[in-house]
Design a protein around this motif. Structure first.
Motif, PDB file in Angstrom:
ATOM      1  N   CYS A 853       3.629  -3.079  -9.010  1.00  0.00           N
ATOM      2  CA  CYS A 853       3.001  -3.635  -7.801  1.00  0.00           C
ATOM      3  C   CYS A 853       4.048  -3.965  -6.744  1.00  0.00           C
ATOM      4  O   CYS A 853       3.905  -3.608  -5.570  1.00  0.00           O
ATOM      5  CB  CYS A 853       2.190  -4.878  -8.175  1.00  0.00           C
ATOM      6  SG  CYS A 853       1.548  -5.805  -6.763  1.00  0.00           S
ATOM      7  N   SER A 856       5.858  -0.849  -5.294  1.00  0.00           N
ATOM      8  CA  SER A 856       5.005  -0.108  -4.358  1.00  0.00           C
ATOM      9  C   SER A 856       4.954  -0.794  -2.994  1.00  0.00           C
ATOM     10  O   SER A 856       4.862  -0.124  -1.963  1.00  0.00           O
ATOM     11  CB  SER A 856       3.601   0.039  -4.925  1.00  0.00           C
ATOM     12  OG  SER A 856       2.994  -1.241  -5.090  1.00  0.00           O
ATOM     13  N   ALA A 859       7.936   0.250  -0.949  1.00  0.00           N
ATOM     14  CA  ALA A 859       8.140   1.693  -0.817  1.00  0.00           C
ATOM     15  C   ALA A 859       8.597   2.092   0.577  1.00  0.00           C
ATOM     16  O   ALA A 859       9.215   3.149   0.746  1.00  0.00           O
ATOM     17  CB  ALA A 859       6.847   2.431  -1.170  1.00  0.00           C
ATOM     18  N   SER A 928      -3.845  -5.985  -7.008  1.00  0.00           N
ATOM     19  CA  SER A 928      -2.543  -6.332  -6.451  1.00  0.00           C
ATOM     20  C   SER A 928      -2.394  -7.837  -6.304  1.00  0.00           C
ATOM     21  O   SER A 928      -1.344  -8.407  -6.646  1.00  0.00           O
ATOM     22  CB  SER A 928      -2.358  -5.650  -5.092  1.00  0.00           C
ATOM     23  OG  SER A 928      -1.146  -6.020  -4.490  1.00  0.00           O
TER      24      SER A 928
END
Length: 1194
Positions: A853, A856, A859, A928
């Motif tokens: 989580c 990401s 990213a 999330s």
């Protein structure tokens, strides 16, 4: 009618118009008249004259005046008679006489009888010297005899004239010459010129005596009439001015000189003057006290006991002179400016002196400013002066002063200006620290010295579409030099064409070695500014060519003199350093230096021999060799060292332990900002580090330990004798200065130590005992990492931060122990939804998902991570520059564990003000948020110290995003369970004491705005949720701002019906809401109105019902009349009377009989059975006063 020609007519059109005009027979408006040429003797009129005279009809002979002023008149024109037929040439010949008329009869004077006198022969080589007393006696005797003759002459004059003559006036007229005033005798040759002058004077006197007074006056008028008025006026004015300037010397009949009578009445006597005039002194017959005041003794300096601020004054070495110090005047520090009794020059006076017409003064002022800047940047004035010296000088225009001085045509002034510019721009401590860390692990890289970017609001672009707004480059071009220099000193200098001027100084002026070193230092500082500034240095015409040819030659000879007179034609270490700094700015810049500018040949020439064989001074030869090796290392980092392999590099290392005292992390005070730091001229804050033994000092162990750890990490082994646990514990408790450049090197060491631990914790039980310490250090290190270290952060997150092996508390029994500990702390039972043990156990299981989580959500940093990976792993083909990104602070925020919540709020809730439906949320939002809350719960329970940099108010603000980003996200069961647990942890006693809602959290202007949004969201979508209600009640504590309580009871009073949080569900003790008593009169009236109108009821909102009863009861029965405003006392009596006359008996009894809040009671509070005596007397007094007032009114 013939038309006028036009500009568009061709030649054919003009000829056609001319033929048409001639055919029409129309007379011309002008006539051509031929006048005779008198110079050629032609009198035939127009036939013999070749000149064309054009006459125009109706044109006057004289030109009209262009202004309404009257025409000028000549004084002599009215006396002349003119005839119309008189020829001007004949008149000129008649009046112009030949020179023979003047020199027709020249008679030479007979000088045969004139005696010739020869000088007397004496035995002395030189004439006798006349001493002043002898001369004065002679002059005095002559003056006395002259005055006596004047007095006799005055007595012999006719009575009609002598009766009006003042003897003083007569003396002033004749004191300058003892003869006639009109006949001076000038031009009479021979030795008897005086005799001739006296003869002429006697003839004039005889004529005057033969004339009567009337004849004299008549002749005087005639003479004045013949002379020009202007000439006589100017003569009289000059005569009057001479008499005004000459003092009146009054003499009596005995010719005695009176000094005091000659002085004006404004002049003080001699005893008041600084000095007593002596007779032997020249030109002291006229005393000028205002000028003599300059030689009076200076007043004593100000006493030490004064508290008045004084202007800072400096000596020529830049040292601050205390205002109480009395320095001798022979030092040259006293002048005629302001405060002449104080020695030294102020900054304003130095500025004025730097623009003087005297060369020495300009040079002295600039050198003094350079010394002041050097001492100011070293921090010598921090304790003595108020404010920043460098900022004051820059605001006063120092940058423009130095730039103007560089254009001076005197080499000494230019040298002083260059020295001052170096003192302003270059920090020797910064350069020494960067040179010391160059050999460290990844020490070639450095941050650009760019000022912190400041956002500028442009009102002109507001409301315009994006395509119509000005670009950043267009805005930059519109700025003036002053605006650019105010934000960025280096950029302002580049805009003022500093580089071409420095090239001219090096190439044409060819200054002394010191000035050359200063210029090279300034160029190095400019190259460190940014890659664009380095490119401008490379692109400046002939600048780098001059540096290469003059200061980095391929061949040179040994200097003939042991004292270096010039650096031209010899290798200079700073020139090689300039190449190295330019090469670090990018691969392309390094290639230009090596291939286009000839740096490759210089490296081969300087690296091949030993330093002792370079035919230079030993110290300079060693520095040149070191800088050449460093440039070679930079080229090798780009893979551009293919032809340099023949060079030898010797490395000598020494082993030492890791002293904790050298750490910049454990000693944050060593990273404090340097003195005289200004935003427009950033530095590295290295003042005194190299001499005080700091992290980049010469004895620092970090370069060796870092390299050793890198080697051990590569070999996947460990040195068991490396004692680093104490160092790691110190780092885990430290609060370093996050934006200091030197921390980058210590971050490398910490990262390598953690990487070594990561390899051994799963396999070595001894190392695994310290797994929690390693995990804690990795957590606190993440928000420290600076730009350029993104790869380190990615590696720590991927391998260690979310690794269950480094969370030993998550093993069997750990979650349950944490739950029992929290229960003992809270001393109250928790609802089933917030059971801590199962939540922690589930969070440990979901750690891999939690790691995914967070990765990401980061990213967007992938390009930075890849670039940082190439740099740290030494992948030279992909390495473009050794210049790190701009040092604007850590790239990860300190509250990075809340990142998924903030990101979701920005994407979903913030744009539309919240209130979105759950289906409007991005995909996977609930999952999330769940993973984020699990990680936060784990950190709050087991790694609380790692989150201490996040203030409790910031934690509360981040948790509020759960309620604002959607209408029912907070109702999801996993989200609500985890949020309940986190809210309980946030409201522990220790956290409540640290909660300060008056200081806004990071990213918010004020907490009041956030609370207004929360109240509006609760009123719209809460449906009486207890968790949301507890969040709304938390900021209503008595110690927080009354604004939030007024917001709820004034603007959102309707939500009281759904705010049904019970006293058992309330996570905050009730005393925090009821103590101390409320003192806001508007809020008390709102409480009373909400109770009376039925908006606030016990069954709807029990917590705030009890709070309102407690404050109103305390207020109406308070009898503290001392220091109470009359308006407050009147409000107390009014509310008590209204309470007594309430028709709602239940509310009336609650208000009058309220005692204390009680959570276990049926109503939530205790009441009296009847009014206590003191309250009864208070009520009777108020009601009795009311009755008396009513009777008086009746």
């Amino acid at each position: 009618m013939i038309r006028r020609p036009k500009p568009t007519d061709s030649e054919a059109d003009l000829l056609e118009e001319q033929e048409r005009f001639l055919a029409s027979g129309t007379p011309s408006t002008v006539n051509v008249v031929r006048r005779p040429d008198k110079r050629s003797g032609d009198t035939n009129g127009a036939q013999g004259d070749q000149r064309d005279v054009v006459t125009i009809q109706d044109l006057p002979d004289e030109l009209p005046t262009l202004t309404p002023a009257p025409p000028k008149k000549s004084r002599l024109k009215v006396d002349r008679v003119r005839f119309e037929d008189e020829d001007p040439e004949e008149r000129l010949d008649r009046h112009d006489t030949h020179i023979s008329a003047v020199l027709s009869k020249i008679i030479e004077r007979d000088t045969s009888t004139t005696p010739v006198s020869l000088p007397a022969f004496t035995g002395l080589a030189f004439p006798k010297v006349l001493h002043r007393p002898e001369m004065e006696s002679m002059v005095g005797a002559q003056l006395l005899s002259f005055v006596m003759r004047i007095n006799q002459l005055i007595q012999n004059l006719p009575h009609t004239i002598c009766g009006t003559i003042n003897p003083e006036w007569c003396f002033t007229r004749f004191s300058a010459m003892a003869g006639p005033r009109l006949v001076s005798g000038q031009g009479l040759g021979g030795s008897d010129s005086t005799v001739e002058m006296l003869k002429i004077h006697q003839e004039n006197q005889a004529k005057l005596q033969a004339m009567s007074n009337g004849e004299i006056l008549e002749e005087q008028k005639r003479l004045l009439g013949q002379l020009e008025t202007r000439g006589t006026a100017s003569t009289r004015n000059r005569h009057d001015r001479r008499q005004e300037a000459r003092p009146m010397k009054c003499f009596t009949n005995s010719a005695k000189y009176r000094t005091n009578d000659a002085l004006p009445p404004c002049i003080s006597p001699e005893e008041d003057l600084p000095v007593k005039p002596q007779k032997e002194w020249v030109h002291m017959d006229k005393l000028e006290p205002e000028k003599l005041e300059w030689i009076r003794d200076l007043p004593a300096p100000r006493r030490k006991g004064t508290k008045q601020a004084m202007l800072a004054r400096f000596d020529f070495a830049g040292t601050l002179i205390p205002p109480t110090e009395d320095l001798p005047t022979h030092l040259g520090l006293h002048h005629h400016g302001e405060e002449p009794e104080l020695a030294g020059y102020s900054l304003q006076e130095l500025f004025l002196l730097s623009r003087s017409q005297v060369i020495q003064q300009r040079r002295l002022a600039l050198n003094t400013l350079a010394h002041v800047l050097t001492k100011a940047r070293a921090g010598e004035f921090a304790a003595a002066l108020r404010g920043s010296v460098v900022s004051t000088l820059l605001d006063a225009g120092l940058l423009f002063l130095l730039r103007f001085s560089l254009d001076d045509n005197v080499e000494g002034v230019v040298s002083a200006a260059v020295h001052a510019l170096r003192a302003l721009l270059v920090s020797s401590d910064d350069e020494d620290c960067l040179d010391s860390t160059l050999s460290w692990f990844r020490g070639l890289a450095s941050f650009p010295l760019l000022p912190t970017a400041q956002e500028e609001e442009d009102e002109e672009d507001e409301g315009l579409p994006e395509v119509m707004r000005e670009t950043a480059q267009e805005k930059e071009e519109k700025k003036t030099d002053h605006d650019v220099a105010r934000n960025d000193v280096v950029k302002g200098l580049l805009r003022m064409k500093l580089l071409p001027r420095l090239r001219y100084i090096l190439e044409v002026i060819r200054p002394s070695p010191r000035v050359v070193q200063d210029v090279l230092g300034v160029l190095i500082r400019i190259a460190r500014h940014s890659s664009s500034a380095a490119t401008q240095v490379l692109d400046c015409p002939r600048l780098m060519e001059t540096v290469m040819s003059e200061f980095l030659p391929c061949s040179w000879t040994v200097p003939a003199s042991p004292t270096l007179q010039s650096t031209y034609g010899l290798p200079v270490a700073n020139a090689m350093k300039l190449l190295r700094v330019l090469a670090t700015t990018g691969r392309h810049a390094c290639a230009r230096l090596l291939n286009s500018l000839g740096a490759r040949e210089r490296l081969s020439r300087l690296l091949a021999p030993e330093p002792s064989e370079l035919l230079l001074e030993p110290e300079e030869a060693l520095r040149v060799s070191i800088e050449a090796y460093r440039l070679w290392a930079v080229a090798a980092s780009y893979g551009q060292d293919d032809t340099l392999g023949v060079c030898r590099l010797s490395v000598v290392i020494y082993l030492c332990r890791v002293p904790r005292c050298s750490s910049a992390v454990c000693n944050p005070q060593s990273c404090c900002p340097a003195p005289e730091t200004i935003p427009s001229l950033p530095g590295l804050h290295c003042a005194g580090w190299t001499s005080a033994g700091g992290l980049p000092g010469p004895n620092s162990p970090f370069p060796l330990i870092t390299s050793l750890c890198y080697l051990l990490d590569t070999l996947t082994s460990i040195h068991r004798g490396l004692a680093v646990l104490g160092y790691l514990r110190g780092c885990g408790q430290a609060k370093p200065t996050l934006s200091h450049w030197v921390l980058r090197h210590e971050h490398h060491l910490l990262y390598l130590l953690l990487r070594l631990a990561c390899r051994l914790v799963p396999t070595d039980p001894e190392v695994a005992k310290h797994a929690a310490l390693f995990h804690h250090v990795s957590l606190v290190m993440l928000p420290w990492l600076l730009p350029g270290s993104e790869y380190l952060a990615h590696e720590l997150m991927a391998t260690m931060v979310f690794n269950k092996d480094f969370i030993p508390e998550g093993q069997i029994g750990g979650p349950e122990a944490a739950e029992m500990s929290e229960l003992r702390v809270q001393e109250r039972s928790s609802p089933p939804l917030q059971t801590l043990g199962p939540l922690l156990r589930e969070a440990c299981v979901q750690l891999p998902s939690v790691r995914g989580c967070y990765l990401s959500h980061l990213a967007h940093m992938e390009p930075s991570v890849l670039s940082s990976r190439d740099f740290h792993l030494g992948r030279t083909p992909w390495l473009n520059t050794q210049l790190l990104p701009e040092l604007s602070g850590p790239f990860l925020p300190s509250d990075w564990p809340f990142l998924p919540l903030v990101s979701l709020y920005e994407r979903a809730g913030a744009p539309d003000g919240g209130g979105l439906q759950v289906e409007s949320l991005p995909a996977g939002a609930v999952q999330s948020v769940t993973h984020c809350l699990q990680w936060l719960l784990l950190l709050e329970v087991w790694r609380e110290d790692a989150l201490r940099v996040v203030l409790p108010v910031a934690k509360l603000a981040r948790l509020a995003c759960i309620f604002l980003c959607s209408s029912d996200l907070f109702m999801e069961m996993p989200v609500q369970r985890l949020t309940w647990a986190l809210f309980r942890l946030l409201t522990r006693p220790s956290q409540l004491e640290a909660l300060d809602l008056n200081s806004p959290p990071t990213g918010l202007a004020s907490f009041n705005d956030l609370y207004s949004a929360l109240v509006g969201q609760f009123e719209a979508v809460s449906f009486g949720d207890p968790l949301f209600g507890c969040v709304i009640l938390l900021p209503l504590q008595r110690r927080f701002s009354v604004t939030m309580r007024l917001t709820l009871f004034g603007e959102h009073v309707g939500l009281l019906r759904s705010l049904g949080v019970t006293l058992e569900q309330l996570a905050v003790p009730m005393e925090r809401f009821t103590s101390p008593p409320e003192d806001s009169l508007p809020l008390l009236r709102l409480y009373f109105r909400a109770l009376v109108t039925g908006t606030l009821r016990l069954c709807w909102c029990p917590v705030l019902y009890v709070v309102a009863l407690s404050h109103l009861n305390t207020f109406i029965f308070s009898q503290d009349a001392q220091g109470v405003d009359q308006q407050v006392e009147t409000a107390r009596r009014s509310l008590l009377r209204k309470t007594h006359y309430l028709t709602d008996e239940v509310l009336r009894s609650h208000l009058l009989l309220f005692r204390l809040p009680q959570k276990d009671a049926e109503l939530g509070f205790n009441t009296y059975d009847q009014l206590p005596p003191i309250r009864q007397r208070r009520l009777e007094s108020v009601l009795g006063t009311q009755g008396t007032s009513d009777s008086k009114g009746e």
